[in-house]
Design a protein around this motif. Structure first.
Motif, PDB file in Angstrom:
ATOM      1  N   ILE A 328     -23.205 -15.661  40.333  1.00  0.00           N
ATOM      2  CA  ILE A 328     -21.804 -15.302  40.125  1.00  0.00           C
ATOM      3  C   ILE A 328     -20.987 -15.611  41.376  1.00  0.00           C
ATOM      4  N   LYS A 329     -21.554 -15.310  42.555  1.00  0.00           N
ATOM      5  CA  LYS A 329     -20.871 -15.647  43.808  1.00  0.00           C
ATOM      6  C   LYS A 329     -20.647 -17.140  43.940  1.00  0.00           C
ATOM      7  N   ASN A 330     -21.570 -17.918  43.335  1.00  0.00           N
ATOM      8  CA  ASN A 330     -21.445 -19.373  43.378  1.00  0.00           C
ATOM      9  C   ASN A 330     -20.757 -19.933  42.130  1.00  0.00           C
ATOM     10  N   LYS A 331     -20.032 -19.039  41.436  1.00  0.00           N
ATOM     11  CA  LYS A 331     -19.143 -19.424  40.330  1.00  0.00           C
ATOM     12  C   LYS A 331     -19.891 -19.949  39.108  1.00  0.00           C
ATOM     13  N   ILE A 332     -21.049 -19.303  38.810  1.00  0.00           N
ATOM     14  CA  ILE A 332     -21.807 -19.607  37.603  1.00  0.00           C
ATOM     15  C   ILE A 332     -21.747 -18.390  36.676  1.00  0.00           C
ATOM     16  N   GLY A 333     -21.363 -18.602  35.424  1.00  0.00           N
ATOM     17  CA  GLY A 333     -21.377 -17.556  34.408  1.00  0.00           C
ATOM     18  C   GLY A 333     -22.446 -17.849  33.373  1.00  0.00           C
ATOM     19  N   PHE A 334     -22.902 -16.812  32.681  1.00  0.00           N
ATOM     20  CA  PHE A 334     -24.018 -16.971  31.746  1.00  0.00           C
ATOM     21  C   PHE A 334     -23.804 -16.091  30.519  1.00  0.00           C
ATOM     22  N   VAL A 335     -23.918 -16.688  29.338  1.00  0.00           N
ATOM     23  CA  VAL A 335     -23.899 -15.949  28.075  1.00  0.00           C
ATOM     24  C   VAL A 335     -25.295 -16.016  27.488  1.00  0.00           C
ATOM     25  N   ALA A 336     -25.990 -14.868  27.456  1.00  0.00           N
ATOM     26  CA  ALA A 336     -27.385 -14.819  27.030  1.00  0.00           C
ATOM     27  C   ALA A 336     -27.515 -14.928  25.516  1.00  0.00           C
ATOM     28  N   GLU A 337     -28.694 -15.332  25.080  1.00  0.00           N
ATOM     29  CA  GLU A 337     -28.970 -15.486  23.652  1.00  0.00           C
ATOM     30  C   GLU A 337     -28.883 -14.149  22.912  1.00  0.00           C
ATOM     31  N   ASP A 338     -29.413 -13.093  23.511  1.00  0.00           N
ATOM     32  CA  ASP A 338     -29.449 -11.779  22.866  1.00  0.00           C
ATOM     33  C   ASP A 338     -28.266 -10.951  23.347  1.00  0.00           C
ATOM     34  N   ARG A 339     -27.157 -11.031  22.632  1.00  0.00           N
ATOM     35  CA  ARG A 339     -25.948 -10.333  23.079  1.00  0.00           C
ATOM     36  C   ARG A 339     -26.134  -8.820  23.075  1.00  0.00           C
ATOM     37  N   GLY A 340     -26.976  -8.302  22.153  1.00  0.00           N
ATOM     38  CA  GLY A 340     -27.133  -6.865  22.026  1.00  0.00           C
ATOM     39  C   GLY A 340     -27.751  -6.203  23.236  1.00  0.00           C
ATOM     40  N   THR A 341     -28.683  -6.888  23.903  1.00  0.00           N
ATOM     41  CA  THR A 341     -29.357  -6.296  25.063  1.00  0.00           C
ATOM     42  C   THR A 341     -28.934  -6.904  26.387  1.00  0.00           C
ATOM     43  N   GLY A 343     -25.802  -9.005  26.643  1.00  0.00           N
ATOM     44  CA  GLY A 343     -24.460  -9.559  26.641  1.00  0.00           C
ATOM     45  C   GLY A 343     -23.348  -8.577  26.913  1.00  0.00           C
ATOM     46  N   PHE A 344     -23.522  -7.311  26.510  1.00  0.00           N
ATOM     47  CA  PHE A 344     -22.448  -6.341  26.689  1.00  0.00           C
ATOM     48  C   PHE A 344     -23.018  -4.956  26.928  1.00  0.00           C
ATOM     49  N   LEU A 345     -22.140  -4.050  27.347  1.00  0.00           N
ATOM     50  CA  LEU A 345     -22.535  -2.664  27.571  1.00  0.00           C
ATOM     51  C   LEU A 345     -22.210  -1.855  26.324  1.00  0.00           C
ATOM     52  N   PRO A 346     -23.216  -1.314  25.639  1.00  0.00           N
ATOM     53  CA  PRO A 346     -22.958  -0.575  24.403  1.00  0.00           C
ATOM     54  C   PRO A 346     -22.299   0.773  24.666  1.00  0.00           C
ATOM     55  N   ILE A 348     -19.327   1.768  24.910  1.00  0.00           N
ATOM     56  CA  ILE A 348     -18.058   1.896  25.634  1.00  0.00           C
ATOM     57  C   ILE A 348     -17.040   0.974  24.966  1.00  0.00           C
ATOM     58  N   SER A 349     -15.787   1.128  25.328  1.00  0.00           N
ATOM     59  CA  SER A 349     -14.722   0.371  24.671  1.00  0.00           C
ATOM     60  C   SER A 349     -14.876  -1.129  24.920  1.00  0.00           C
ATOM     61  N   PHE A 350     -14.353  -1.896  23.979  1.00  0.00           N
ATOM     62  CA  PHE A 350     -14.504  -3.340  24.136  1.00  0.00           C
ATOM     63  C   PHE A 350     -13.588  -3.876  25.235  1.00  0.00           C
ATOM     64  N   TYR A 351     -12.463  -3.203  25.516  1.00  0.00           N
ATOM     65  CA  TYR A 351     -11.591  -3.732  26.573  1.00  0.00           C
ATOM     66  C   TYR A 351     -12.274  -3.621  27.939  1.00  0.00           C
ATOM     67  N   LYS A 352     -13.120  -2.607  28.126  1.00  0.00           N
ATOM     68  CA  LYS A 352     -13.874  -2.508  29.384  1.00  0.00           C
ATOM     69  C   LYS A 352     -14.933  -3.598  29.457  1.00  0.00           C
ATOM     70  N   ASN A 353     -15.551  -3.918  28.319  1.00  0.00           N
ATOM     71  CA  ASN A 353     -16.535  -4.997  28.294  1.00  0.00           C
ATOM     72  C   ASN A 353     -15.896  -6.342  28.623  1.00  0.00           C
TER      73      ASN A 353
END
Length: 496
Positions: A328-341, A343-346, A348-353
């Motif tokens: 992340i410090k080197n400007k790389i982002g990652f979207v994992a295959e398993d969004r449920g575990t 990809g996001f924080l369960p 909590i509100s989606f705007y915080k995610n």
């Protein structure tokens, strides 16, 4: 026409005043494969959860085996012959096939001891019904390929003499050969008298496997038709509400300087001696069958599973990925295959995610207000057409496609230059899929680059400038849109 196996009449379901289903009818005939289609948020999952007792409808009636229900008790599902296989399979990888199929109901001797011989025999019968009777019942589920796990999940579902099998995105992560095998199994089950509700966003599969199709949109039933009455454009229009077939995603972008270079990257046995480069303005596809090593390679670049050897350069400078925070410090982002575990924080509100990856960019002296968070969230999801009731809505209450849009959108508020996407459209509808395609192209247009991994070749052909093919952990082909985007040759490289 015979008496329906299941009827759902005028089903209404509301969540906090928002109608998810608005008087929907669904009728399943004995011995048919009935496709249930619609965009994420159309109401498919809500309807299935009502049929399987997870939700209680506000209005309507359900008729199964001549019994009328306001709501089906979960404990009655087995008696009614209703079984469901969800996209995440819900299997226990650390125990055997037999223990998974008969979990909590293993046959006993003297009412106390597990009768392992009897358990094996019963498991053999269940596996034989789905065409894998030669598989050892003592094999741990975690040692099976994903396609084999899918079949075990189906065997578990029908082991209790199910007459209605509900399949939620069963081919989302399957290779082409595995899909064909699954379809053979489903047709055999139908021949045995099982009815199937088939939920999928891969429209080409619908025409191959289904007998009838029901389309939902915005909580309404649009129509139910025999598959012989339906053409592709008609189906897309019913799902999306407007014709999208000619909506061209790809646009030619000026390719810039090299941004990411990979040299001899290895993490045996997952991948070995991987070398390639990506330039600014490029979307590069990473194609391969399930198990080819795509996910592990992306996690290696991101630092989630550091590689054993090799070199990575970003803007010509060496980079050693030891941890995702380094990436992340080197400007790389990652979207994992398993969004449920991953990809996001369960819960909590989606705007915080949406803001979760970019708080340091939004905070002033280490603080950020809720109003600022919400304003940023609205800006970041603007390109994604996210369907929600209010900004405070829990992310768990959104459909899978809308969750995935948020998982991708969270990187828009950061200063990343390289985005790694791992199966970003698995299990999401045609509209959500195209939103992700468009954002990938938009990032390229902004001078960034995207490494887009998928086992679904049509989407890579639509969105990418180049495609790298991975087979058994090695690059076996590279194809450019300019001269050699040939589906047959790409598939041949995948089987090399």
């Amino acid at each position: 026409m015979p008496k329906p196996l299941v009827e759902m009449k005028q089903i209404v379901k509301k969540f906090k005043g928002t109608a998810a289903l608005k008087g929907v009818d669904l009728e399943i005939q004995p011995g048919e494969i009935h496709a249930l289609l619609g965009e994420n948020g159309a109401g498919k999952s809500t309807l299935i959860k009502i049929l399987t007792g997870a939700y209680i409808p506000d209005e309507g009636e359900i008729i199964v085996k001549n019994q009328s229900f306001k709501a089906i008790p979960v404990k009655e599902l087995e008696k009614l012959g209703i079984a469901v296989v969800y996209q995440d399979l819900k299997l226990a990888p650390g125990v055997s096939i037999a223990e998974n199929i008969y979990m909590g109901k293993l046959p006993k001797r003297f009412g106390v001891f597990v009768n392992k011989r009897r358990a094996r025999e019963q498991t053999k019968v269940a596996l034989d019904r789905v065409g894998i009777g030669d598989t050892d019942p003592d094999t741990k589920v975690g040692d099976l390929k994903i396609a084999e796990q899918e079949i075990v999940a189906i065997a578990k579902a029908i082991s209790k003499d199910a007459k209605l099998l509900i399949l939620d995105e069963p081919t989302a992560l399957l290779a082409e050969d595995d899909v064909k095998k699954l379809f053979r199994i489903l047709k055999e089950l139908v021949a045995q008298g099982v009815s199937i509700i088939y939920i999928s966003h891969r429209l080409e599969e619908i025409f191959e496997i289904s007998d009838r199709i029901t389309v939902l949109r915005d909580g309404n039933k649009i129509w139910t038709k025999s598959v012989s009455e339906v053409q592709s454009d008609m189906l897309i229009e019913a799902i999306a509400g407007e014709m999208q077939g000619n909506d061209q995603v790809y646009d030619q972008i000026q390719i810039g300087k090299e941004l990411l270079r990979i040299e001899q990257l290895t993490n045996f046995p997952h991948y070995k001696n991987i070398s390639f480069s990506i330039h600014r303005g490029e979307v590069v596809g990473l194609f391969g069958l399930v198990g080819a090593g795509k996910s592990e390679l992306l996690k290696g670049i991101y630092g989630a599973i550091p590689p054993h050897s090799g070199n990575i350069h970003i803007n010509g400078l060496p980079f050693t990925p030891k941890h995702p925070r380094d990436s992340i410090k080197n400007k790389i982002g990652f979207v994992a295959e398993d969004r449920g575990t991953e990809g996001f924080l369960p819960r909590i509100s989606f705007y915080k995610n949406v803001n979760i990856a970019s708080y340091k960019h939004a905070a002033t002296l280490g603080f950020i207000t809720a109003s600022t968070e919400k304003k940023r969230a609205l800006e970041m999801i603007q390109s994604f057409n996210v369907k929600y009731s209010n900004l405070d809505q829990n992310i768990d209450d959104l459909s899978g496609g809308n969750q995935q849009k948020i998982v991708v959108a969270k990187w828009k508020g950061t200063d990343i230059e390289i985005l790694l996407l791992d199966e970003p459209t698995a299990g999401i509808d045609v509209g959500a899929r195209r939103d992700i395609y468009k954002v990938s192209r938009l990032l390229a247009k902004e001078g960034k680059c995207v490494l887009y991994s998928s086992s679904y070749l049509p989407e890579l052909l639509e969105v990418c400038d180049r495609i790298l093919v991975l087979s058994e952990g090695e690059i076996t082909g590279e194809f450019s849109r300019l001269n050699d985007f040939n589906e047959r040759n790409i598939m041949k490289a995948a089987y090399a």
